[in-house]
Each structure stands twice: as structure tokens, then as C-alpha cells.
Design a protein around this motif. Structure first.
Motif, short mmCIF file in Angstrom:
data_model
loop_
_atom_site.label_atom_id
_atom_site.label_comp_id
_atom_site.label_asym_id
_atom_site.label_seq_id
_atom_site.Cartn_x
_atom_site.Cartn_y
_atom_site.Cartn_z
N LEU A 40 -13.74 -7.34 -15.67
CA LEU A 40 -13.07 -6.42 -16.58
C LEU A 40 -11.79 -7.06 -17.11
O LEU A 40 -11.17 -7.88 -16.43
CB LEU A 40 -12.73 -5.11 -15.86
CG LEU A 40 -13.82 -4.04 -15.82
CD1 LEU A 40 -15.05 -4.53 -15.07
CD2 LEU A 40 -13.29 -2.76 -15.18
N VAL A 41 -11.41 -6.66 -18.33
CA VAL A 41 -10.15 -7.15 -18.89
C VAL A 41 -9.01 -6.30 -18.34
O VAL A 41 -9.20 -5.18 -17.85
CB VAL A 41 -10.16 -7.10 -20.43
CG1 VAL A 41 -11.20 -8.08 -20.97
CG2 VAL A 41 -10.42 -5.69 -20.94
N GLY A 42 -7.79 -6.86 -18.43
CA GLY A 42 -6.62 -6.17 -17.90
C GLY A 42 -6.00 -5.20 -18.89
O GLY A 42 -6.42 -5.11 -20.06
N ASN A 86 -4.49 -3.40 -11.88
CA ASN A 86 -5.42 -4.18 -11.05
C ASN A 86 -6.78 -4.46 -11.71
O ASN A 86 -7.75 -4.78 -11.02
CB ASN A 86 -5.66 -3.48 -9.70
CG ASN A 86 -4.38 -3.26 -8.94
OD1 ASN A 86 -3.50 -4.11 -8.94
ND2 ASN A 86 -4.26 -2.08 -8.32
N ASN A 87 -6.87 -4.34 -13.05
CA ASN A 87 -8.10 -4.68 -13.78
C ASN A 87 -9.34 -3.96 -13.23
O ASN A 87 -10.42 -4.53 -13.16
CB ASN A 87 -8.36 -6.20 -13.71
CG ASN A 87 -7.29 -7.01 -14.41
OD1 ASN A 87 -6.19 -6.52 -14.64
ND2 ASN A 87 -7.59 -8.23 -14.73
N ARG A 88 -9.19 -2.68 -12.91
CA ARG A 88 -10.31 -1.95 -12.31
C ARG A 88 -10.93 -0.93 -13.24
O ARG A 88 -12.00 -0.39 -12.93
CB ARG A 88 -9.87 -1.27 -11.02
CG ARG A 88 -9.54 -2.25 -9.88
CD ARG A 88 -9.35 -1.53 -8.57
NE ARG A 88 -10.57 -0.83 -8.15
CZ ARG A 88 -10.63 -0.01 -7.10
NH1 ARG A 88 -9.53 0.22 -6.39
NH2 ARG A 88 -11.77 0.57 -6.77
N TRP A 89 -10.31 -0.66 -14.40
CA TRP A 89 -10.85 0.34 -15.31
C TRP A 89 -10.77 -0.14 -16.76
O TRP A 89 -9.72 -0.62 -17.19
CB TRP A 89 -10.10 1.67 -15.18
CG TRP A 89 -10.41 2.41 -13.92
CD1 TRP A 89 -9.74 2.31 -12.73
CD2 TRP A 89 -11.47 3.34 -13.71
NE1 TRP A 89 -10.33 3.12 -11.78
CE2 TRP A 89 -11.40 3.77 -12.36
CE3 TRP A 89 -12.48 3.85 -14.53
CZ2 TRP A 89 -12.29 4.68 -11.83
CZ3 TRP A 89 -13.37 4.77 -14.00
CH2 TRP A 89 -13.27 5.17 -12.66
N VAL A 134 -14.51 -1.12 -11.47
CA VAL A 134 -14.78 -1.89 -10.25
C VAL A 134 -14.68 -0.93 -9.09
O VAL A 134 -13.58 -0.47 -8.74
CB VAL A 134 -13.76 -3.04 -10.09
CG1 VAL A 134 -13.96 -3.76 -8.77
CG2 VAL A 134 -13.90 -4.02 -11.26
N PRO A 135 -15.80 -0.56 -8.44
CA PRO A 135 -15.76 0.46 -7.40
C PRO A 135 -15.11 0.00 -6.09
O PRO A 135 -14.59 0.82 -5.34
CB PRO A 135 -17.24 0.81 -7.18
CG PRO A 135 -17.99 -0.41 -7.61
CD PRO A 135 -17.18 -1.00 -8.72
#
Length: 291
Positions: A40-42, A86-89, A134-135
Motif C-alpha cells: 500500500l502507498v503511504g 503506518n501505510n495500512r489503509w 493490511v490486516p
């Protein structure tokens, strides 16, 4: 300079040199190495992909021998941006445009967009709000893309010319990649699930679940160029519409980093077997930009 001081100095210098080398190595990685579909992008970044798929067939499992050519072109535009930390969504949307021709017309006639009543149809067929996440925080190379497709077509088929499914689709794609030591080989895997629902009289696919696993093995001769081989399978399960379908496709392709932001992708696949499906081939061209 005594021995202890000299050893400390050499250790610090070595660490600094190693750190600098590591940073340079990381910076030298291109987007095709770092940003697989799993990544994923930040926050504040944008991931835009324009992907074009041309499927053409003169054979199917419904008849024996050659059939009049049918060609189906799909152009997909996806856009995402990073949110949170944290680049998770990532949140975004997907647009799909289709152009189809039948009646033994030339495959490239899909680009004429002539709308002949008996052999051609085209138009914007669906739109989908979408989210990628990112789960598991500690596993950044495993992600899920969840999209809800809203149909924009009035009729699935008109005068015998199919355009697109007329039904809502909840799509969930599970991505995972692994880079082998040395950064020359990379294995990417995907499981795509599509739940189609709606009035079963309006679409052959409504009230069914389509599962499509795929494997992609890439080799990087350089950090800006990769060649890959792929294998994909698709299995449609009956959830009340009395229709099942499956096919297997094999193929290959390449990616090239055009600029720091843009990369180009070409793919070819051949449908080697199936049930209740066409046995054609696809030609694919994609352009992806990360800004």
C-alpha cells in the motif's frame, strides 16, 4: 591513537558505511520491485493504474471446432490514496469501460466504438468504491482489497450482444508476495472472490460466487525490468442460479520502470481448458503511476 580507540573508530566507520550502502540499495529499488499489488502507498501518496484487457475467442466449450470471432475489451481505471499512519489503509475507486464486438468482426474493431446494433456495444459499465488494507501490522506484504461494484448497464445483452453483468458484485482480493534473497526472484499470489447478487433473470452470474486464485513468478534482470510467468484458475460456484463455470489460463509478460513514478506492464494469457466458457486468449497493457 591507541588500539581500543582505533577499533572503536573502525567499527563506527564500518557501521556508517554499511548503513549508507543499505540506504542506497533501498533507494535503488524501483516501484515494480517495491510496490507489488500487496503493498500500500503511504499517507499523501497516490496509486493510479490504467489496465486494458482484450479477450478474443474463436473456440468455446459450448460447440466443436471454430466459431465466429467474439472480442471483449475492458479498460479499468483504479485510483487510491493513503490514509492514516503506518501505510495500512488506502481508499479509492474503480471505473470500468467495456467495448465488445461479435459476429466474426475483427478483434481490433472493439476500438471503433461504432455501436452497430447487431455486432457491437460499448460504454461505462460499472463503478466501485474500494478500500485496501493490511490486516496484520507485522505482515506488510499481505493485504486485502475490498470493492463494491455498482452496475451502470440497463441491459446485459441487446440484439445478442453482451456488454457486462447487470448485478451488484462484492469483490475481495487477497494479495501476498515474497521476495527471495538477492532480490532477483519474486513470487506473488492472489485469491480473488466475487459475490454476485441480484435478480437471476437479469444476469447469468447473479447469485453465484466466483473464486480465482493466481500465481505470478517474476525474475528481475535489472531493478527496472522484470519478466514473469503466471497461472490462473477461475471457479464459479452456484448459489441459486443453476449455472457453474470454470477455466484455467497460463501466460507470461513483462514490466518496465519508465520513470521514477511510471511503469509499463504487458501480459498475455491463453485459456487452456474450461467448462461453460470460451477458450480464447487475452492481450493486456497496463500503466501504473505512484506519486
Amino acid at each position: 591513537m591507541n588500539i581500543l580507540t582505533r577499533n572503536v573508530f573502525l567499527a563506527v566507520a564500518f557501521c556508517a558505511l554499511f548503513k549508507g550502502y543499505s540506504q542506497d540499495s533501498l533507494q535503488q529499488k524501483s516501484n515494480i520491485q517495491q510496490y507489488t499489488p500487496s503493498k500500500l502507498v503511504g499517507k499523501g501518496q497516490y496509486d493510479v493504474k490504467w489496465f486494458n484487457n482484450l479477450y478474443t475467442q474463436t473456440e468455446s466449450t459450448f460447440t466443436e471446432g471454430k466459431e465466429p470471432r467474439q472480442t471483449f475489451f475492458t479498460s479499468t481505471l483504479e485510483g487510491y490514496t493513503g490514509v492514516g499512519k503506518n501505510n495500512r489503509w488506502n481508499v479509492g475507486a474503480i471505473l470500468e469501460f467495456r467495448s465488445n464486438v461479435v459476429g466474426d468482426r475483427d478483434a481490433l474493431d472493439v476500438f471503433k466504438f461504432d455501436g452497430d446494433n447487431n455486432t457491437a456495444r460499448s460504454g461505462l459499465t460499472s463503478i466501485a468504491p474500494s478500500v485496501k488494507f493490511v490486516p496484520i501490522a507485522s505482515v506488510s506484504n499481505f493485504s486485502i482489497q475490498s470493492s463494491f461494484f455498482i452496475p451502470l448497464v440497463d441491459n446485459e445483452s441487446e440484439n445478442g450482444v453482451f456488454l457486462d453483468q447487470k448485478g451488484y458484485i462484492w469483490q475481495n482480493r487477497f494479495f501476498y508476495d515474497y521476495t527471495f534473497p538477492g532480490d532477483k526472484w519474486q513470487l506473488f499470489s492472489e485469491l480473488n472472490s466475487e459475490l454476485s447478487f441480484g435478480d437471476k433473470e437479469e444476469s447469468f452470474a447473479n447469485n453465484s460466487l466466483n473464486l480465482s486464485p493466481g500465481l505470478f513468478l517474476s525474475y528481475f534482470p535489472t531493478n527496472k525490468f522484470t519478466v514473469l510467468a503466471l497461472a490462473q484458475h477461475s471457479q464459479r460456484l452456484d448459489l441459486g442460479n443453476n449455472f457453474t463455470q470454470d477455466f484455467t489460463a497460463l501466460g507470461g509478460g513483462a514490466k518496465y520502470q519508465l520513470t521514477d513514478a511510471l511503469n509499463l506492464e504487458v501480459l498475455y494469457t491463453n485459456f487452456v481448458r474450461g467448462n461453460n466458457t470460451g477458450l480464447g486468449q487475452t492481450f493486456n497493457l497496463g500503466l501504473r503511476g505512484i506519486f
